[in-house]
Design a protein around this motif. Structure first.
Motif, PDB file in Angstrom:
ATOM      1  N   ALA A 337       0.631  -1.155  -0.204  1.00 42.29           N
ATOM      2  CA  ALA A 337      -0.575  -0.049   0.441  1.00 42.29           C
ATOM      3  C   ALA A 337       0.707   1.020   0.113  1.00 42.29           C
ATOM      4  CB  ALA A 337      -0.867   0.180   1.361  1.00 42.29           C
ATOM      5  N   TYR A 338       0.083   2.156  -0.788  1.00 44.12           N
ATOM      6  CA  TYR A 338       0.826   3.616  -0.584  1.00 44.12           C
ATOM      7  C   TYR A 338       0.055   4.544  -0.040  1.00 44.12           C
ATOM      8  CZ  TYR A 338       3.087   7.915  -2.253  1.00 44.12           C
ATOM      9  OH  TYR A 338       3.879   9.006  -2.515  1.00 44.12           O
ATOM     10  N   THR A 339       0.494   5.692   0.695  1.00 47.09           N
ATOM     11  CA  THR A 339      -0.140   6.582   1.459  1.00 47.09           C
ATOM     12  C   THR A 339      -0.017   7.585   0.915  1.00 47.09           C
ATOM     13  OG1 THR A 339      -0.813   5.431   3.049  1.00 47.09           O
ATOM     14  CG2 THR A 339      -1.638   7.513   3.111  1.00 47.09           C
ATOM     15  N   PHE A 340      -0.756   8.985   0.233  1.00 46.04           N
ATOM     16  CA  PHE A 340      -0.763  10.393  -0.412  1.00 46.04           C
ATOM     17  C   PHE A 340      -0.606  11.151   0.823  1.00 46.04           C
ATOM     18  CE2 PHE A 340      -1.792   8.364  -4.083  1.00 46.04           C
ATOM     19  CZ  PHE A 340      -1.149   9.498  -5.597  1.00 46.04           C
ATOM     20  N   GLU A 341       1.085  12.630   0.999  1.00 40.96           N
ATOM     21  CA  GLU A 341       1.246  13.069   1.992  1.00 40.96           C
ATOM     22  C   GLU A 341       0.382  14.026   1.735  1.00 40.96           C
ATOM     23  OE1 GLU A 341       4.482  14.697   0.753  1.00 40.96           O
ATOM     24  OE2 GLU A 341       5.667  13.313   1.530  1.00 40.96           O
ATOM     25  N   GLY A 342      -0.491  14.591   2.885  1.00 41.82           N
ATOM     26  CA  GLY A 342      -1.553  16.309   3.557  1.00 41.82           C
ATOM     27  C   GLY A 342      -2.405  14.969   4.078  1.00 41.82           C
ATOM     28  N   ASP A 343      -3.344  16.301   4.081  1.00 39.32           N
ATOM     29  CA  ASP A 343      -4.518  16.132   4.777  1.00 39.32           C
ATOM     30  C   ASP A 343      -5.594  15.542   3.765  1.00 39.32           C
ATOM     31  OD1 ASP A 343      -3.541  16.592   7.223  1.00 39.32           O
ATOM     32  OD2 ASP A 343      -3.798  18.874   6.629  1.00 39.32           O
ATOM     33  N   GLY A 361     -12.322   3.839  -8.854  1.00 41.48           N
ATOM     34  CA  GLY A 361     -11.064   2.060  -8.434  1.00 41.48           C
ATOM     35  C   GLY A 361      -9.971   2.904  -7.627  1.00 41.48           C
ATOM     36  N   LEU A 362     -10.455   3.489  -6.940  1.00 42.68           N
ATOM     37  CA  LEU A 362      -9.444   4.591  -5.757  1.00 42.68           C
ATOM     38  C   LEU A 362     -10.518   4.780  -4.343  1.00 42.68           C
ATOM     39  CD1 LEU A 362      -7.546   7.087  -7.834  1.00 42.68           C
ATOM     40  CD2 LEU A 362      -6.770   5.100  -7.517  1.00 42.68           C
ATOM     41  N   GLY A 363     -11.393   5.028  -4.552  1.00 44.49           N
ATOM     42  CA  GLY A 363     -12.642   5.013  -3.101  1.00 44.49           C
ATOM     43  C   GLY A 363     -13.196   6.507  -3.497  1.00 44.49           C
ATOM     44  N   THR A 364     -13.307   6.842  -1.427  1.00 47.55           N
ATOM     45  CA  THR A 364     -14.549   7.603  -0.944  1.00 47.55           C
ATOM     46  C   THR A 364     -13.290   8.667  -1.388  1.00 47.55           C
ATOM     47  OG1 THR A 364     -15.882   6.622  -0.594  1.00 47.55           O
ATOM     48  CG2 THR A 364     -15.743   9.076  -0.445  1.00 47.55           C
ATOM     49  N   VAL A 365     -13.967  10.035  -2.190  1.00 47.77           N
ATOM     50  CA  VAL A 365     -12.472  12.058  -2.299  1.00 47.77           C
ATOM     51  C   VAL A 365     -13.750  11.545  -0.868  1.00 47.77           C
ATOM     52  CG1 VAL A 365     -12.028  13.573  -3.063  1.00 47.77           C
ATOM     53  CG2 VAL A 365     -12.078  11.100  -4.190  1.00 47.77           C
ATOM     54  N   GLU A 602      -8.377  17.766  -7.461  1.00 52.03           N
ATOM     55  CA  GLU A 602      -7.361  16.441  -6.056  1.00 52.03           C
ATOM     56  C   GLU A 602      -6.475  15.789  -6.265  1.00 52.03           C
ATOM     57  OE1 GLU A 602      -7.496  17.012  -2.808  1.00 52.03           O
ATOM     58  OE2 GLU A 602      -8.167  19.135  -2.200  1.00 52.03           O
ATOM     59  N   LEU A 603      -7.139  14.933  -7.571  1.00 51.68           N
ATOM     60  CA  LEU A 603      -6.282  14.274  -8.454  1.00 51.68           C
ATOM     61  C   LEU A 603      -4.753  14.706  -8.457  1.00 51.68           C
ATOM     62  CD1 LEU A 603      -8.970  12.820 -10.656  1.00 51.68           C
ATOM     63  CD2 LEU A 603      -8.244  12.067  -8.196  1.00 51.68           C
ATOM     64  N   ASP A 604      -4.417  13.756  -8.674  1.00 50.96           N
ATOM     65  CA  ASP A 604      -2.717  13.837  -8.811  1.00 50.96           C
ATOM     66  C   ASP A 604      -2.197  12.339  -8.567  1.00 50.96           C
ATOM     67  OD1 ASP A 604       0.063  15.360  -8.824  1.00 50.96           O
ATOM     68  OD2 ASP A 604       0.215  15.789  -6.764  1.00 50.96           O
ATOM     69  N   GLY A 605      -0.658  12.433  -8.979  1.00 48.40           N
ATOM     70  CA  GLY A 605       0.424  10.799  -8.576  1.00 48.40           C
ATOM     71  C   GLY A 605       1.400  11.485  -8.200  1.00 48.40           C
ATOM     72  N   ALA A 606       2.018  10.432  -8.259  1.00 49.19           N
ATOM     73  CA  ALA A 606       2.828  10.570  -6.942  1.00 49.19           C
ATOM     74  C   ALA A 606       3.582   9.133  -8.011  1.00 49.19           C
ATOM     75  CB  ALA A 606       3.065  10.139  -5.638  1.00 49.19           C
ATOM     76  N   THR A 607       4.923   8.981  -7.888  1.00 48.34           N
ATOM     77  CA  THR A 607       5.955   7.412  -8.267  1.00 48.34           C
ATOM     78  C   THR A 607       6.386   6.780  -6.392  1.00 48.34           C
ATOM     79  OG1 THR A 607       6.474   8.889  -9.811  1.00 48.34           O
ATOM     80  CG2 THR A 607       8.124   6.640  -9.391  1.00 48.34           C
ATOM     81  N   LYS A 635       2.929   4.462 -11.119  1.00 43.71           N
ATOM     82  CA  LYS A 635       2.668   5.972 -10.657  1.00 43.71           C
ATOM     83  C   LYS A 635       0.896   5.897 -10.280  1.00 43.71           C
ATOM     84  CE  LYS A 635       5.072   9.174 -13.457  1.00 43.71           C
ATOM     85  NZ  LYS A 635       5.649  10.479 -14.467  1.00 43.71           N
ATOM     86  N   ALA A 636       0.788   6.095  -8.970  1.00 38.38           N
ATOM     87  CA  ALA A 636       0.082   6.465  -8.548  1.00 38.38           C
ATOM     88  C   ALA A 636      -1.153   7.964  -8.444  1.00 38.38           C
ATOM     89  CB  ALA A 636      -0.397   5.622  -6.777  1.00 38.38           C
ATOM     90  N   VAL A 637      -1.669   7.530  -9.033  1.00 43.92           N
ATOM     91  CA  VAL A 637      -3.330   8.855  -8.727  1.00 43.92           C
ATOM     92  C   VAL A 637      -4.018   8.223  -7.302  1.00 43.92           C
ATOM     93  CG1 VAL A 637      -5.005  10.202 -10.037  1.00 43.92           C
ATOM     94  CG2 VAL A 637      -3.221   8.765 -11.322  1.00 43.92           C
ATOM     95  N   GLY A 638      -4.099  10.094  -7.377  1.00 47.04           N
ATOM     96  CA  GLY A 638      -4.887   9.639  -5.590  1.00 47.04           C
ATOM     97  C   GLY A 638      -4.773  11.234  -5.500  1.00 47.04           C
ATOM     98  N   TRP A 639      -5.577  11.319  -4.609  1.00 46.90           N
ATOM     99  CA  TRP A 639      -5.311  12.695  -3.731  1.00 46.90           C
ATOM    100  C   TRP A 639      -5.187  12.614  -2.101  1.00 46.90           C
ATOM    101  CZ3 TRP A 639      -9.676  10.045  -5.288  1.00 46.90           C
ATOM    102  CH2 TRP A 639      -9.643   8.919  -4.338  1.00 46.90           C
ATOM    103  N   SER A 640      -4.681  13.601  -1.165  1.00 41.32           N
ATOM    104  CA  SER A 640      -3.886  13.911  -0.261  1.00 41.32           C
ATOM    105  C   SER A 640      -4.273  13.247   0.554  1.00 41.32           C
ATOM    106  CB  SER A 640      -3.731  15.214   0.220  1.00 41.32           C
ATOM    107  OG  SER A 640      -5.145  15.507   0.549  1.00 41.32           O
ATOM    108  N   GLY A 641      -3.679  11.670   1.629  1.00 43.52           N
ATOM    109  CA  GLY A 641      -4.653  11.476   2.486  1.00 43.52           C
ATOM    110  C   GLY A 641      -5.063   9.611   2.364  1.00 43.52           C
ATOM    111  N   LEU A 642      -4.372   9.629   0.425  1.00 44.81           N
ATOM    112  CA  LEU A 642      -5.580   8.549  -0.201  1.00 44.81           C
ATOM    113  C   LEU A 642      -4.775   7.534   0.045  1.00 44.81           C
ATOM    114  CD1 LEU A 642      -7.827   7.121  -1.557  1.00 44.81           C
ATOM    115  CD2 LEU A 642      -6.333   7.793  -3.775  1.00 44.81           C
ATOM    116  N   THR A 643      -5.164   6.596   0.542  1.00 41.14           N
ATOM    117  CA  THR A 643      -4.151   5.557   0.885  1.00 41.14           C
ATOM    118  C   THR A 643      -4.945   4.285  -0.204  1.00 41.14           C
ATOM    119  OG1 THR A 643      -3.510   4.951   2.711  1.00 41.14           O
ATOM    120  CG2 THR A 643      -3.210   3.245   2.156  1.00 41.14           C
ATOM    121  N   VAL A 644      -3.614   3.598  -1.718  1.00 44.54           N
ATOM    122  CA  VAL A 644      -4.340   3.138  -1.876  1.00 44.54           C
ATOM    123  C   VAL A 644      -3.127   1.540  -2.698  1.00 44.54           C
ATOM    124  CG1 VAL A 644      -4.277   4.124  -4.746  1.00 44.54           C
ATOM    125  CG2 VAL A 644      -1.607   4.157  -3.812  1.00 44.54           C
TER     126      VAL A 644
END
Length: 700
Positions: A337-343, A361-365, A602-607, A635-644
């Protein structure tokens, strides 16, 4: 006179030789008895039987001067007997001038504890020819074993061997004639036979029937030991013929005249019990079995069990070698699992109603308001379209089958005068394609076409179609939803924003439907153009879906949009219900647009995984493991605080048993659905085929 109590030493020899007859002097002497111990007129008798028969102490009264003495008994002579019988091997002579009768059957022996005296003086004179022989005095006790050995000597005690002894064997038992009589040829007798016959314990009988020597017992062994030495063996003895101890036909011993019939006892050898294997082997090899020791026990057990153990190992090795190899498996070694930084983001929700926003595919925003069942109006047509497409799928760009407009659809089309949304351009008998019917359902929100599709799908029953709608809602986990009509006009058709988002995430996966709902307007078969009440399209990547508004339900909107993040097309789905501020449809569109655009921002990508990084391993099931690396950045797509979540899959392809380094083995995935990110993984080194040792030592 006959001597029944003290026979001469020569009588012992005659007794040992088989009981030859004593003839009177001058009488013709018959041929010597055969060497087997019988008379000339009798067939051969088994030696062993004769010996045991001779040992019986039976007696008989011989006639004076005419009848032969019984076996083992010889009449004692006077001085004349001494002069005429120089050896112990000769039989007693007959009375001079008397005719010698033929030897009759041997009388039955009479058992007596006393044997004939074998130690009487050998120089005692024979009886005068023709004179009566007086009874002899009782002899001294003689040892039986001595008598046996004395029978082996060629003459009586103190009597030298004469020339006539050469004709008669020392223990042959042949009768010797008096001077002047014809002497038959003497048959050679086996010395061993003479010894056995010498063991006969029968004493001579007196004329009155009493046993001679009864007063004093004679020990045969002692008499035998007192006998003089035997001469050297004759050539005939060295070439003696082997006679079996027991013949097929055993001849009974001669019976005395008028006496009781005595049958020879037959003996039979009993079988011995079988010996144990080791004892039998020791007996056959003439070696005794070695003593049992702990070391020998261990060695023997090793020798016995080693072949079985070797055979079991061979079978085990063959089975292990031919067993099917296990299917190689993939294992994720990187973080799962990977968690995006931020609130966690906060979206700009309206002040009333309820709302829900999620990324496919990512969850509830985010969400707001109480998720409860409320009237949803024409948003219910989204479930109508989903059920029809589940039963009758439509490919992108296709028109689908034709649907005949019935009278009910034409009639319901006139309800637009009462403020109901309808497609009033259709007539009974018109043809609508499935694509056009869905477009009339989703863009102008025609109630009469919603009911027409329900009847077409089920073959004429709207109630049955409504049941399908509720069953599908249950399958999707829409717990706050209940449908009572296919158009949503009834206020009893209720749902929640969260439930509608669950349905929307399924609808965005149907490309043919999204091609319709993202259109800002649609032109019906009659040529009339109808606008889309969802004003979010075609801006900001909006995909439309469905609006719904009634006086009781207020303004409601189920919407969807997409955004490219890196190489991934991310889909978001939202719903806002219960907007009553007029104009209600414009209010809900405006609120939905703000929430949609904020979510896209809010959607952003992170390696989360770099190229060449080890993310997993392949295990061939036999202990060999080869690392797997990512072939590019993940690269995972998500938003701050999201765990993929990350998952390593085989991509629906079987993993090979062997492969070279760099071979793509599986896929690293992040997320689900259209928002899912997939990157291939490859072998860091060669995956070698399982060795024989690996096959042999595997357990599972």
């Amino acid at each position: 006179m006959p001597t029944a109590s003290a026979p001469a030493a020569g009588s012992d020899a005659a007794q040992a030789a088989g009981g030859a007859l004593k003839s009177a002097p001058g009488a013709a002497e018959p041929d010597a008895a055969p060497a087997t111990g019988g008379t000339a007129d009798e067939p051969g008798v088994d030696r062993k039987t004769a010996v045991f028969t001779a040992l019986k102490p039976e007696g008989e009264e011989p006639s004076a001067g005419s009848e032969a003495a019984p076996k083992g008994d010889v009449a004692e002579s006077g001085p004349e007997a001494k002069a005429d019988s120089p050896t112990a091997g000769d039989a007693p002579k007959s009375t001079p001038g008397a005719a010698e009768p033929d030897a009759g059957p041997a009388p039955a022996p009479v058992r007596s504890e006393a044997l004939p005296t074998a130690s009487a003086p050998a120089d005692e004179a024979d009886a005068a020819p023709g004179s009566a022989e007086p009874d002899a005095a009782p002899a001294a006790p003689v040892d039986r074993k001595t008598a046996v050995f004395k029978a082996l000597k060629p003459g009586g005690a103190g009597t030298p061997a004469g020339p006539e002894d050469d004709a008669a064997p020392a223990a042959g038992g042949a009768a010797k004639s008096v001077p002047g009589s014809a002497e038959p040829d003497a048959a050679p007798v086996d010395r061993k036979t003479a010894v056995l016959k010498a063991l006969d314990s029968r004493p001579a009988s007196k004329p009155d029937g009493s046993e001679a020597g009864a007063a004093a017992g004679v020990d045969q062994p002692t008499a035998m030991l007192k006998l003089p030495p035997q001469p050297a063996e004759l050539p005939a003895e060295r070439t003696s013929k082997f006679v079996p101890l027991r013949a097929d036909e055993v001849r009974a011993p001669a019976q005395p005249a008028g006496g009781p019939v005595v049958e020879a006892e037959r003996t039979r050898q009993q079988p011995m019990p079988p010996l144990p294997p080791l004892d039998l082997l020791a007996e056959l090899t003439n070696k005794p079995a070695p003593p049992e020791t702990p070391t020998r026990t261990v060695v023997r057990r090793v020798k016995i069990w080693t072949p079985f153990l070797v055979l079991a190992l061979i079978i085990f090795a063959v089975v292990q070698a031919v067993r099917p190899l296990p299917t190689p498996s993939l294992k994720l070694t990187a973080n799962s699992a990977y968690t995006f930084e931020g609130d966690k983001p906060a979206l700009p929700w309206p002040g009333e109603g309820q709302g829900f926003m999620a990324a496919t595919g990512l969850g509830t925003v985010d969400s707001f308001g109480e998720q409860k069942a409320v009237p949803i109006g024409s948003v219910a047509k989204a479930m109508t379209a989903y059920v029809v497409l589940q039963d009758k799928p439509l490919k992108p760009g296709a028109k689908g089958p034709s649907i005949t407009v019935d009278a009910k659809a034409e009639e319901d089309g006139g309800l637009d005068a009462q403020g109901e949304s309808t497609l009033n351009t259709v007539k009974e008998g018109d043809k609508l394609t499935q694509h056009d019917a869905l477009a009339a359902l989703m863009i102008p929100s025609a109630n009469n076409i919603a009911r027409l599709l329900a009847r077409w799908d089920t073959g004429g029953s709207e109630e049955e179609f409504v049941k399908k709608m509720n069953d599908t809602a249950e399958e999707l986990g829409m717990k706050n939803t209940k449908y009572t009509d296919p158009s949503g006009l009834d206020a009893t058709t209720v749902s929640s924003a969260e439930d509608q988002v669950k349905l929307g995430q399924e609808l965005v996966e149907i490309e043919a439907l999204m091609d319709i709902t993202k259109l800002p307007e649609w032109t019906d078969p009659s040529g009339k153009t109808w606008r889309n009440y969802n004003t979010l399209v075609p801006y900001d990547g909006a995909l439309g879906i469905k609006t719904g508004s009634t006086t009781k339900a207020g303004g409601n909107l189920l919407f969807a949009a997409h955004k490219m993040v890196g190489d991934t097309d991310q889909l978001i789905v939202g719903a806002i219900l219960g907007q009553h501020q007029a104009p209600i449809i414009d209010t809900v569109n405006a609120a939905s647009k703000e929430v949609m655009r904020a979510t896209q921002d809010e959607l952003d990508g992170a390696t989360i995984v770099k190229k060449g990084q080890v993310v997993g391993e392949v295990d061939n099931g036999l202990g060999t493991k080869v690392p797997l690396v990512a072939v590019e950045d993940v690269k995972a797509v998500g938003w701050s605080g999201l765990t993929v979540k990350l998952e390593l899959t085989d991509g629906a392809k079987s993993v090979p048993q062997s492969a070279a380094a760099g071979t793509h083995i599986g896929t690293l995935t992040v997320g689900e659905g259209k928002s899912q990110v997939e990157v291939a993984v490859a072998l860091q080194s060669d995956l070698a085929e399982a060795s024989f040792l690996d096959k042999l030592t595997r357990v599972g």
